[in-house]
Design a protein around this motif. Structure first.
Motif, PDB file in Angstrom:
ATOM      1  N   ALA A   1       0.725  -1.172   0.136  1.00 44.11           N
ATOM      2  CA  ALA A   1      -0.122   0.265  -0.016  1.00 44.11           C
ATOM      3  C   ALA A   1       0.838   1.302   0.069  1.00 44.11           C
ATOM      4  O   ALA A   1       1.912   1.233   0.319  1.00 44.11           O
ATOM      5  CB  ALA A   1      -0.891  -0.023   1.156  1.00 44.11           C
ATOM      6  N   PRO A   2       0.462   2.428  -0.496  1.00 44.63           N
ATOM      7  CA  PRO A   2      -1.079   2.478  -0.855  1.00 44.63           C
ATOM      8  C   PRO A   2      -1.096   1.990  -2.537  1.00 44.63           C
ATOM      9  O   PRO A   2      -2.265   2.444  -2.996  1.00 44.63           O
ATOM     10  CB  PRO A   2      -0.978   4.043  -0.811  1.00 44.63           C
ATOM     11  CG  PRO A   2       0.210   4.653  -0.943  1.00 44.63           C
ATOM     12  CD  PRO A   2       1.177   3.563  -0.475  1.00 44.63           C
ATOM     13  N   HIS A   3       0.002   1.804  -3.025  1.00 47.55           N
ATOM     14  CA  HIS A   3       0.016   1.506  -4.278  1.00 47.55           C
ATOM     15  C   HIS A   3      -0.929   0.031  -4.827  1.00 47.55           C
ATOM     16  O   HIS A   3      -2.068   0.015  -5.415  1.00 47.55           O
ATOM     17  CB  HIS A   3       1.540   1.402  -4.823  1.00 47.55           C
ATOM     18  CG  HIS A   3       1.596   1.191  -6.379  1.00 47.55           C
ATOM     19  ND1 HIS A   3       1.123   1.926  -7.255  1.00 47.55           N
ATOM     20  CD2 HIS A   3       2.297   0.068  -6.980  1.00 47.55           C
ATOM     21  CE1 HIS A   3       1.735   1.195  -8.512  1.00 47.55           C
ATOM     22  NE2 HIS A   3       2.129   0.029  -8.265  1.00 47.55           N
ATOM     23  N   GLY A   4      -0.278  -0.635  -4.384  1.00 46.91           N
ATOM     24  CA  GLY A   4      -1.045  -2.339  -4.416  1.00 46.91           C
ATOM     25  C   GLY A   4      -1.297  -2.828  -5.597  1.00 46.91           C
ATOM     26  O   GLY A   4      -1.053  -2.220  -6.689  1.00 46.91           O
ATOM     27  N   HIS A   5      -1.608  -4.149  -5.677  1.00 52.36           N
ATOM     28  CA  HIS A   5      -1.928  -4.811  -6.701  1.00 52.36           C
ATOM     29  C   HIS A   5      -3.362  -5.622  -6.676  1.00 52.36           C
ATOM     30  O   HIS A   5      -3.625  -6.143  -5.533  1.00 52.36           O
ATOM     31  CB  HIS A   5      -0.751  -5.817  -6.891  1.00 52.36           C
ATOM     32  CG  HIS A   5       0.618  -5.402  -6.795  1.00 52.36           C
ATOM     33  ND1 HIS A   5       1.319  -4.796  -7.724  1.00 52.36           N
ATOM     34  CD2 HIS A   5       1.322  -5.311  -5.474  1.00 52.36           C
ATOM     35  CE1 HIS A   5       2.590  -4.386  -7.038  1.00 52.36           C
ATOM     36  NE2 HIS A   5       2.566  -4.569  -5.731  1.00 52.36           N
ATOM     37  N   ALA A   6      -4.033  -5.683  -7.587  1.00 52.81           N
ATOM     38  CA  ALA A   6      -5.444  -6.288  -7.439  1.00 52.81           C
ATOM     39  C   ALA A   6      -5.663  -7.443  -8.355  1.00 52.81           C
ATOM     40  O   ALA A   6      -5.072  -7.464  -9.434  1.00 52.81           O
ATOM     41  CB  ALA A   6      -6.362  -4.948  -7.719  1.00 52.81           C
ATOM     42  N   GLU A   7      -6.588  -8.211  -7.749  1.00 54.31           N
ATOM     43  CA  GLU A   7      -7.259  -8.928  -8.981  1.00 54.31           C
ATOM     44  C   GLU A   7      -8.589  -8.450  -9.286  1.00 54.31           C
ATOM     45  O   GLU A   7      -9.374  -7.867  -8.525  1.00 54.31           O
ATOM     46  CB  GLU A   7      -7.372 -10.536  -8.066  1.00 54.31           C
ATOM     47  CG  GLU A   7      -8.312 -11.137  -9.001  1.00 54.31           C
ATOM     48  CD  GLU A   7      -8.699 -12.742  -8.465  1.00 54.31           C
ATOM     49  OE1 GLU A   7      -7.665 -13.310  -7.350  1.00 54.31           O
ATOM     50  OE2 GLU A   7      -9.491 -13.416  -8.866  1.00 54.31           O
ATOM     51  N   LEU A   8      -9.036  -8.506 -10.458  1.00 56.73           N
ATOM     52  CA  LEU A   8     -10.085  -7.936 -11.073  1.00 56.73           C
ATOM     53  C   LEU A   8     -10.815  -8.676 -11.829  1.00 56.73           C
ATOM     54  O   LEU A   8     -10.552  -9.590 -12.544  1.00 56.73           O
ATOM     55  CB  LEU A   8      -9.706  -6.673 -12.059  1.00 56.73           C
ATOM     56  CG  LEU A   8      -8.487  -5.734 -11.668  1.00 56.73           C
ATOM     57  CD1 LEU A   8      -8.193  -4.872 -13.003  1.00 56.73           C
ATOM     58  CD2 LEU A   8      -9.013  -4.829 -10.554  1.00 56.73           C
ATOM     59  N   ARG A   9     -12.157  -8.418 -11.868  1.00 60.06           N
ATOM     60  CA  ARG A   9     -13.251  -9.352 -12.688  1.00 60.06           C
ATOM     61  C   ARG A   9     -14.004  -8.196 -13.568  1.00 60.06           C
ATOM     62  O   ARG A   9     -14.398  -7.135 -12.937  1.00 60.06           O
ATOM     63  CB  ARG A   9     -14.390  -9.992 -11.759  1.00 60.06           C
ATOM     64  CG  ARG A   9     -14.947 -11.164 -12.721  1.00 60.06           C
ATOM     65  CD  ARG A   9     -15.514 -12.092 -11.741  1.00 60.06           C
ATOM     66  NE  ARG A   9     -16.268 -11.413 -10.678  1.00 60.06           N
ATOM     67  CZ  ARG A   9     -16.435 -11.743  -9.557  1.00 60.06           C
ATOM     68  NH1 ARG A   9     -15.538 -12.753  -9.035  1.00 60.06           N
ATOM     69  NH2 ARG A   9     -17.224 -10.965  -8.500  1.00 60.06           N
ATOM     70  N   PHE A  10     -13.914  -8.561 -14.805  1.00 62.89           N
ATOM     71  CA  PHE A  10     -14.701  -7.480 -15.649  1.00 62.89           C
ATOM     72  C   PHE A  10     -15.935  -8.622 -16.301  1.00 62.89           C
ATOM     73  O   PHE A  10     -15.986  -9.556 -16.892  1.00 62.89           O
ATOM     74  CB  PHE A  10     -13.983  -7.467 -17.100  1.00 62.89           C
ATOM     75  CG  PHE A  10     -12.554  -6.562 -16.969  1.00 62.89           C
ATOM     76  CD1 PHE A  10     -12.463  -5.803 -15.651  1.00 62.89           C
ATOM     77  CD2 PHE A  10     -11.615  -7.052 -17.542  1.00 62.89           C
ATOM     78  CE1 PHE A  10     -11.257  -5.100 -15.644  1.00 62.89           C
ATOM     79  CE2 PHE A  10     -10.414  -6.333 -17.326  1.00 62.89           C
ATOM     80  CZ  PHE A  10     -10.116  -5.421 -16.349  1.00 62.89           C
ATOM     81  N   GLU A  11     -17.173  -8.117 -16.016  1.00 65.10           N
ATOM     82  CA  GLU A  11     -18.328  -8.808 -16.489  1.00 65.10           C
ATOM     83  C   GLU A  11     -19.159  -7.997 -17.383  1.00 65.10           C
ATOM     84  O   GLU A  11     -19.755  -6.872 -16.787  1.00 65.10           O
ATOM     85  CB  GLU A  11     -19.160  -9.419 -15.235  1.00 65.10           C
ATOM     86  CG  GLU A  11     -18.613 -10.460 -14.456  1.00 65.10           C
ATOM     87  CD  GLU A  11     -19.278 -10.806 -13.323  1.00 65.10           C
ATOM     88  OE1 GLU A  11     -19.668 -11.602 -12.956  1.00 65.10           O
ATOM     89  OE2 GLU A  11     -19.280  -9.807 -12.284  1.00 65.10           O
ATOM     90  N   ASN A  12     -19.261  -8.308 -18.646  1.00 67.19           N
ATOM     91  CA  ASN A  12     -20.196  -7.640 -19.552  1.00 67.19           C
ATOM     92  C   ASN A  12     -19.880  -5.936 -19.297  1.00 67.19           C
ATOM     93  O   ASN A  12     -20.950  -5.234 -19.297  1.00 67.19           O
ATOM     94  CB  ASN A  12     -21.784  -7.723 -19.458  1.00 67.19           C
ATOM     95  CG  ASN A  12     -21.784  -9.349 -19.678  1.00 67.19           C
ATOM     96  OD1 ASN A  12     -21.203  -9.835 -20.568  1.00 67.19           O
ATOM     97  ND2 ASN A  12     -22.785 -10.001 -18.899  1.00 67.19           N
TER      98      ASN A  12
END
Ligand SMILES: Cc1cc2nc3c(=O)[nH]c(=O)nc-3n(C[C@H](O)[C@H](O)[C@H](O)COP(=O)(O)OP(=O)(O)OC[C@H]3O[C@@H](n4cnc5c(N)ncnc54)[C@H](O)[C@@H]3O)c2cc1C
Length: 412
Positions: free
Chosen positions: A223-234
């Motif tokens: 943090a505060p930068h961080g790394h994310a897992e993302l989901r894109f749905e439609n």
């Protein structure tokens, strides 16, 4: 051959070093304290925000971005010694609006975006009003091979519809992150594996985007930068948000990752310099078995080796930067692959020497070495693992000596 930097670079170096003495080093503890006390660790850090106007005032803003009216007018070679200084303190690059992944993303929009993209995204990024994220890597496929990417970007009238999963999307957790550059496939069945991918600009507030979780690095949140897992749905994004056109994603990735990679190398050299400095100071003051550590032959050998490794890497990096400036990022990809491997491994070794010299102190957070160790180790994976760069480098090396294809082979 002249190894001196031009006068304007020397002046910027002097200004940047003075800024570090006055504002960065004295605030390292303040930054640590503010992070420790933060109720919400993803919010901007007050000391970084406080220093940004001072950096702008000192003319130390957007120093990257070669061949652009928007940058400081520096070439990659001229930017290198400045990025190196910023690498000495992990959080400092943001103070000068020179931090990853924004620098690589700004360069992408500058090179491949339309005037509308530039107005909407590049301008506020250059002003430091928003931040950005680059979403290429996916949890479900070996993403070091970008042809594996599965996220779908499907044309539907005036829009593209995006479905997929991403992870290691750095910076996505920052509330100021307003735009994602997403890589996905518009033509998964194309016989040309390198024309299946496209890149598209996705505004953060697009419905259908879920931040699944943040990904810790060796147990730390970064943090505060961080790394994310993302989901894109439609997710529906205007068709005009596509960068350069359908099927050009691979080509953009080649262009984007070059500058991003060399910036990491420049910073890694600065970080290694700092680690060596800490090693020397510690070795001179610490006295196990009745004499300073610095008088032990093994310590001196390690210090000498660290100096040799850092200087080798710096020369290689400056040469790669010069190649980028003179022959272009694409032709310089062999040089970029070489420094990506060399700098990451050098940083791991030099930081390891520093940790060992500090004994137990080295693995605490007190000396900043644990943080350096995390960054150095991830650098062997980030923007392509060592093996992939070595493989590409070897292929380019071998290709010079391959016999030309016969007519019969070409006809097959
Ligand atoms: C801290 C951090 C930040 C990151 N930030 C971003 C970001 O902002 N955006 C983004 O899109 N991605 C980001 N990444 C992801 C990173 O770029 C990928 O992890 C990397 O490209 C490797 O892809 P992968 O994880 O799918 O590994 P895989 O492709 O599954 O590879 C696994 C391992 O296989 C080996 N391997 C692969 N190819 C070969 C080969 N040809 N020969 C021999 N061995 C091989 C390597 O050892 C490699 O590490 C980040 C990663 C980290 C750790």
């Amino acid at each position: 051959m002249d190894f001196a930097f031009p006068e304007k670079v020397e002046q910027l170096r002097a200004r940047l070093l003075a800024f570090f003495d006055e504002h960065i080093y004295p605030n390292e503890q303040v930054h640590r304290q503010q992070m420790a006390e933060a109720k919400d660790r993803w919010q901007p850090v007050p000391i970084v925000e406080a220093l940004k106007p001072k950096a702008r005032e000192a003319g130390l803003w957007n120093l990257f971005l070669p061949e652009s009216e928007h940058g400081a007018g520096l070439t990659n070679l001229e930017y290198a010694p400045l990025a190196e200084i910023m690498g000495r303190v992990g959080w400092s690059s943001e103070v000068f609006n020179c931090s990853a992944p924004d620098t690589g993303n700004m360069e992408t929009i500058e090179r491949y975006g339309t005037s509308e993209h530039k107005e909407r995204w590049l301008k506020p990024l250059l002003e430091g009003e928003i931040r950005s994220c680059f979403a290429m890597t996916e949890p479900d496929v070996a993403s070091s091979d970008a042809t594996n990417i599965q996220t779908r970007i499907l044309r539907d009238g005036d829009h593209y519809v995006i479905n997929g999963r991403k992870w290691w999307s750095s910076g996505a957790l920052d509330p100021r992150c307003a735009v994602f550059i997403v890589m996905g496939k518009t033509a998964p069945d194309s016989p040309d594996r390198h024309r299946q991918q496209s890149m598209i600009l996705v505004p953060r507030d697009t419905p259908g985007l879920t931040i699944v979780r943040h990904l810790p690095v060796f147990g730390f949140d970064d943090a505060p930068h961080g790394h994310a897992e993302l989901r894109f749905e439609n997710m529906r994004v205007p068709a005009s948000n596509i960068l350069l056109g359908e099927g050009r994603g691979f080509e953009i990735a080649q262009g984007r990752l070059g500058p991003g990679r060399i910036h990491h190398c420049m910073r890694a050299i600065g970080m290694a310099e700092r680690a060596l400095e800490k090693t020397c100071r510690r070795a001179l003051e610490r006295r196990p078995f009745g004499k300073p550590l610095a008088e032990q032959g093994v310590m001196r050998e390690r210090i000498a080796n660290a100096r040799i490794m850092i200087d080798q890497c710096r020369l290689l990096t400056l040469h790669a930067a010069w190649r980028m400036d003179t022959v272009g990022n694409k032709v310089a990809r062999k040089d970029i692959a070489a420094i990506k491997v060399a700098a990451a491994n050098m940083a791991c070794q030099v930081v390891d020497i520093a940790i060992q010299a500090h004994g137990g102190g080295g693995v605490t957070s007190d000396f900043g070495l644990a943080e350096m160790c995390r960054y150095a180790r991830t650098l062997r994976i980030v923007d392509g693992p060592d093996e992939v760069h070595r493989d590409q480098l070897a292929r380019m090396e071998l290709s010079q000596y391959k016999p030309p294809r016969t007519e019969a082979q070409a006809a097959e």
